[in-house]
Design an enzyme around this catalytic site. Structure first.
Site, short mmCIF file in Angstrom:
data_model
loop_
_atom_site.label_atom_id
_atom_site.label_comp_id
_atom_site.label_asym_id
_atom_site.label_seq_id
_atom_site.Cartn_x
_atom_site.Cartn_y
_atom_site.Cartn_z
N SER A 151 20.85 8.28 30.36
CA SER A 151 20.06 9.12 30.76
C SER A 151 18.90 9.39 30.04
O SER A 151 18.97 9.07 28.77
CB SER A 151 20.85 10.54 30.82
OG SER A 151 21.05 11.03 29.62
N LYS A 152 17.89 10.17 30.44
CA LYS A 152 16.58 10.43 29.73
C LYS A 152 17.04 10.99 28.24
O LYS A 152 16.20 10.92 27.37
CB LYS A 152 15.57 11.48 30.54
CG LYS A 152 14.80 10.50 31.53
CD LYS A 152 13.84 11.22 32.23
CE LYS A 152 13.31 10.67 33.43
NZ LYS A 152 12.83 11.46 34.36
#
Ligand code: GLU
Length: 478
Positions: A255-256
């Site tokens: 994820s970011k």
């Protein structure tokens, strides 16, 4: 089904840049279609207008192309089942939702947002999963009058009560769920747009999709889709939910929060698209001979979604770096020069690039390593005194430096051979310890212990630069 009837698809929503994980899934869809002489379809799912990002549709197409892949039908290509952008297919979804109403499989619902919120709050307080209470299901006459009077409405699916429903996932086998856990899902929203669930099923059916390969995160939506296939009385495609990628540290879905994850960001970081594709190929799937470096054609030849492991896979950056390094080494120097151009800092003299590349080719893992591997070729360098004096004394090193400066100054040529001759003959003449002396010269001229071949490097830095650096090193000895 004939092999050529294999039709796979990727159905991204234009809500941002494509995630690397999606590119990995796209590759599988692409390869399986090619393997069977079938078709790979690109469809844009843009029915959630609130989350749409301007320009994202174009960027989705660009990034697929940048990875060297392509689609047979879709935006910009056309095809017999178009249009391939959902917002251009609105009538179809409305017709299909109405069709379900006619068949008694769906119903109108005029419940207000407030009512639904109150319902949800009370369910939460009672600790039961939030679910629509089917209030409008059995009061359709009243609902019709409300709609005629102008009230907003949605169309919902009549989910059968307490029924076991089963589908087969190619990677996981039979999956059974009970409809008690499933909402009377909204099919058509009050703004007239279909929900993802309705649109995806209508399109996969009407575009004759044979295999749905998508990320594992969609598995929980599949029961809803299965109910829709049942309601429409349509045959189901084959489902294969692909494992998600975990962060490089093995913790959590990629994820970011732990760095950029868009497919574009990996190109920006100096990974080659071919290397990235190769990496995606072997994440959760193995070539029959366990080959780790394989071409797209080899992958297409062997790939079968049923051989993909259903376990989540760690996005192992070390492995990716290794693969990328292998691909960089396969490039010719002129190919490398073209590909590396965007990674050459403005401060680096353009005329030096082609000379430097042969020296660093073996050591590049990413194109973006250029800067780190070459800063010492230009400008000022730091010369660490402890390294400079390693295995010797300040006065001995000073003497070595003085002799080297004189020797190089006197040499009329500045070729790799002439430099080598000066350095080697000094070492022999004075009987200096070879390792110490060569390492000292390397540190004095580059500031580093490990560099490309010494004489080539010195030649490229140039005579004035080398003499200046040796003089600076000499000062460091005092
Ligand atoms: N539009 C969905 C997405 O953004 C597609 C999911 C699917 O493949 O069914 O990924």
């Amino acid at each position: 089904m004939k092999n050529t009837d294999v039709r796979t698809r990727m159905a991204p929503s234009p809500t941002g840049d494509m995630h690397v994980g999606s590119m990995g899934v796209l590759l599988k869809n692409y390869a399986f279609a090619k393997k069977n002489g079938g078709k790979f379809i690109l469809r844009i799912e843009d029915t959630d207008k609130e989350r749409e990002v301007p320009g994202a549709i174009g960027r989705i197409q660009d990034i697929i192309t940048a990875y060297g892949l392509d689609w047979d039908e879709g935006p910009g290509k056309g095809g017999a089942y178009g249009p391939y952008i959902q917002s251009e297919r609105m009538q179809l979804y409305t017709d299909m939702a109405n069709d379900l109403i006619k068949k008694g499989k769906a119903y109108y619902c005029t419940c207000s947002r407030e009512r639904l919120e109150t319902l949800r709050d009370s369910q939460r307080a009672a600790k039961v999963p939030p679910k629509y209470d089917k209030f409008c299901r059995d009061r359709q006459d009243e609902v019709s009058r409300e709609i005629a009077a102008g009230k907003d409405y949605v169309i919902r699916l009549k989910t059968p009560d307490n029924q076991d429903v089963t589908f087969t996932d190619l990677l996981r086998g039979k999956i059974t769920f009970n409809t008690a856990s499933i909402d009377d899902q909204v099919l058509l929203k009050s703004d007239g747009y279909p929900t993802y669930h309705l649109a995806v099923v209508v399109d996969d059916h009407s575009m004759n999709i044979s295999h749905i390969m998508r990320g594992e995160e969609w598995i929980s939506s599949t029961p809803k889709h299965v109910l829709l296939y049942h309601a429409f009385e349509w045959d189901m495609p084959v489902f294969a939910h692909m494992p998600i990628y975990l962060n490089p540290d093995g913790k959590g879905k990629m994820s970011k929060r732990k760095g950029t994850v868009s497919a574009q960001s990996f190109l920006d970081r100096g990974y080659l698209p071919e290397a990235l594709l190769n990496f995606f190929m072997i994440l959760g799937w193995a070539h029959p001979e366990e080959k780790e470096i394989l071409t797209l054609d080899e992958y297409i030849q062997h790939f079968d979604p049923k051989d993909v492991s259903s376990k989540s896979v760690v996005f192992d950056l070390k492995k990716l770096d290794w693969i990328n390094g292998m691909y960089i080494r396969q490039l010719s120097l002129s190919e490398l020069e073209t590909k590396i151009a965007p990674f050459v800092p403005n401060t680096f003299p353009t005329e030096m690039v082609s000379g430097v590349l042969p020296l660093i080719h073996e050591r590049l893992e990413k194109l973006s390593d250029f800067e780190e591997l070459t800063t010492f070729f230009i400008g000022d360098i730091e010369i660490p005194t402890d390294l400079l004096l390693k295995k010797s004394t300040a006065s001995d090193v000073a003497q070595q430096l003085e002799q080297t400066i004189t020797g190089l100054e006197e040499s009329t040529d500045w070729t790799i051979e002439s430099i080598e001759t000066v350095i080697r003959s000094l070492q022999e003449k004075h009987n200096w310890k070879r390792n110490q002396y060569f390492m000292m010269i390397r540190v004095a001229t580059t500031g580093k212990k490990a560099t490309p071949p010494l004489f080539e490097t010195m030649q490229l830095i140039g005579k004035p630069g080398i003499l200046e650096r040796l003089r600076t090193a000499l000062q460091n000895c005092n």
